[in-house]
Design an enzyme around this catalytic site. Sequence first.
Site, mmCIF file in Angstrom:
data_model
loop_
_atom_site.group_PDB
_atom_site.id
_atom_site.type_symbol
_atom_site.label_atom_id
_atom_site.label_comp_id
_atom_site.label_asym_id
_atom_site.label_seq_id
_atom_site.Cartn_x
_atom_site.Cartn_y
_atom_site.Cartn_z
ATOM 1 C CG HIS A 176 -5.975 -5.587 -8.835
ATOM 2 N ND1 HIS A 176 -6.915 -4.611 -9.073
ATOM 3 C CD2 HIS A 176 -5.438 -5.300 -7.628
ATOM 4 C CE1 HIS A 176 -6.947 -3.774 -8.047
ATOM 5 N NE2 HIS A 176 -6.059 -4.166 -7.156
ATOM 6 C CD GLU A 206 -2.664 -1.414 -0.048
ATOM 7 O OE1 GLU A 206 -2.824 -0.465 -0.850
ATOM 8 O OE2 GLU A 206 -3.086 -2.561 -0.281
#
Length: 965
Positions: free
Chosen positions: A617, A366
């Site tokens: 993704h 992240e």
Amino acid sequence: MKILKTGLSLVLLGAGIAAVPSQLASAAEQAAPVAGESLVQRLKGEAQGKVQLSTEPATGKVGFARAARNGDLLPTVQATSATGAAAKATAYLDRYAAAFGAPAGQLRESGVVADPLGWTVTYTQQYDGLPVFGAALKATVDKEGDLTAVTGYVAPNLRLGTTPRLAKADAARRAVATVRVNQTGDGRADLRGLKAVATELTVYRTGAIRGVEGENVLAYVVEVANATKSLRDKVFVDATTGKLLNRYSLVHGNLERELYEAFVDDNGTPDDESDDKVGGLDEPIWTEGDPFPGGLDADQQSLVDGTGESYWFFKNTFGRDSYDGKGAVMRTVNNDPRIQCPNANWNGSTTNYCTDVTSDDTVAHEWGHAYTEYTSGLIYQWQPGAMNEAFSDIWGETVDISNSRGNQTPAPQRADGLCSSFTGAIPVLTITAPEDIARECITGGTLGELDEPVSGEVAAPTDAVEEGGTATDGCSTYDDVAVVAGKIVLVDRGLCTFVEKAQNAKSAGAIGVIIGNREDAPVSFSDADTTLPPTVSIGLTDREAIRAAIGAGETVEVEIVDGAGERFESYRWLSGEGDAAFGGAIRDMWNPTCYGDPGKVTDAEYKCSTDDSGGVHSNSGVVNHTYALLVDGGTSNDVTVPGIGLDKAANIFWRAQSTKLGPTSDFADLAEGLAASCTELVGKPINTVSVAENATPTPAEPVTTTDCAAVDAAAQATELATPPTQCNFKPLLAKGAPSTCGKGTSSKVIWGDDFSKGLKKWKKSERVVFKGGSGIDWRATSKAPGRRGNKVAYDPSGDVGQCTNGEGDKSSANAITSPGIKLQAGLKRRLQFRHYVATETGYDGGNVKIKVNGKKWKVIPAKAYVFNAPNTTLTTAAEENTNPLAGEEGFSGTDGGIVAGSWGTSVVDLGKVGAKKGDKVKIRFELGRDGCGGIDGWYVDDVKVVVCRDKKKGGKARRETAEVR
């Protein structure tokens, strides 16, 4: 920065720009063009050493220029400081900016960043005082003063007005309405406090993010966010028409889901935010300098540790002080109720986590998004977005490998081509009957156990329709369990979670579940609940083939097996394997196909659909695989890659990310960027990878030319430079229309209109569906996409209306009708027109109708078209389309992969609709729309009715005049 030219000397004005005029004058004299020499030839000729060039697919212009080792793109200008580096880069672009696609006068220096090897100078593009979205060039100058690379994308051929018709406030309102009405994903978004937090007028080039040719449009870029920033989207609105051009999320999560929910107080009610300090957060429970762990639970400790490791990794290894390079405070949120768990994300100001989603690689992942946002700024769509996601996986796993915390063992280097024994099932679904649809389907992830093959008959039951759902979404319990028991249930994606669909099927006695996606690519998922029946996903085409066969009364049988084959016992290169809430890893960087993701561009798993912002993704697997191969070495795609180790690979990838990539860079740019970065690092000092607190950077073994050969091999193995031609993105209207009449004939226009005088020749009409409703008239416009300055006919079908089914509803059809045209003698009679279609697929769309000798109007069917026939049948009224044209053949949708269209020519053989010599015909263009939602509309130009004649006989034919009544 403004560049002023006076004779052969250059005066550079702007922050941080300075140069010795005599130096630059001398350089300009040496760069004087040779007669007949192209700009690119001059560029190569002026450089010291060999120059490698590659083009930007979106523009056809140079996108990457790099010098070979010890080379210099501009050896006649010296640079020994940041100021000199900027002056040298500016001098280069003053000469050669046009090769990249823009005049030098449109480039503005936006900053110079120093690193141990030299300086990176960044330029943004402006046009008539407005920024050009995503347009940036980066120039790299090393410590020796050599200009080693110039890379990036700029929008070419900017010739457009910069005065918007749409007010800024109106654009903001439209953007907010778009986000409010058109939520994405399967969750329910938190829309409280939704507003436009920033609105900027820009020049926007359609298609640039996806790497395809596009058009330059004056547009507003609107950032829309809710009160808690769990929803944060960029929305692009045409500043002339008000139409939606593009939209993508700025909230980057490490799973393939969208995440929304609000903060709540201790009573479970919404937080009034009266005591909020930063970005919707209350007082911190731990700050730097507090005792550690100091009462923090395991998740909280892991977040503090993981954030620290992320900071020290980038600081120790690359010398970067926090994600902004300026020591920004790194804020994390634990057990964040805004997130649909299990998940984690970066929302632009904080990283946010669910319970048991706090492992070291997830936290570093992240924070990786934050570092990407502040360096390359890769846009979160298509290949740029896949690289954005991959860099986070790469940095997350690099931290995981480098620390001594949370390491899963064993973790040896893995053998080529094998999946990990700690990887979940890799589902292979084969349709075994009926024979005419028998095939092996590409699948996404799996829920539940798949220890043994599961085979049986497929059932496609219906259930009660809940608000916003369908009868086939599997989100309700089944009334007739006999239809489901002992069978494999086919349901559609949407409304509820995948787990809920599987649980409902299990309750009814199903032995397996197939979830059909809305796009041709399957959706990926995973879950820790091993009590669920085996549940896999398939794409839209396979889903519809099964549904059609069952609907025709055939028995469909399938087999689901684990296709992993031999496995290797290692946790190395698994992402998220330490997060208990996931029940296992969520991606495999060594062999991405183990999770249904591509390991090279031509893999069948490569996602071509618009799902997940263009497969960010999944397609990240290509870049992940490149890094893993480069670190460990191995053979893939018949290419042997020598491993160069973590230290060298990390430094090469970071230099590419931070100095060679821009917002719209694609995989091919990454291949060039890695090669250029490796060349620049040869023999230069680099640091070992370290996550140790306050560590003194330790020199690593220098990069060698042999290592650069390995970089090239890794890029070749994963096909970074190969375009995804298998996606076969096509325009809705094909290009290359044949001649109107064909070989051996001549054509004569007996009636036509180019709309240069507006719609004077046409009669307007309108149909509305609901009392008190209204349509939108056709109009003449000189601001059509790609036709600016030439008037065309246009009927909007944008994002208007509120689906009221009553007063104010926009369910309507508007038409323009030609006068009567008497057809003349000839071999054949044809109708030809140019048009541009960009409508809501299936619901909004238009067609051409004909009336012959005063009889009823008829839709010209697709079989009567010689070229570019209607592409679909508009969704029927039974499927809740309130368009008056529902059920008719028509033109609907947009070009492949984008929310825009392009111009094409359609040709109709009027003989195939019964129109012959002497008949009087009228032509009608009619656009229909449902009561809400939309994209742009239908543009029509150059309408012609043509008579075709034999060239041999028609040469002396008398001139005839068309009769128009």
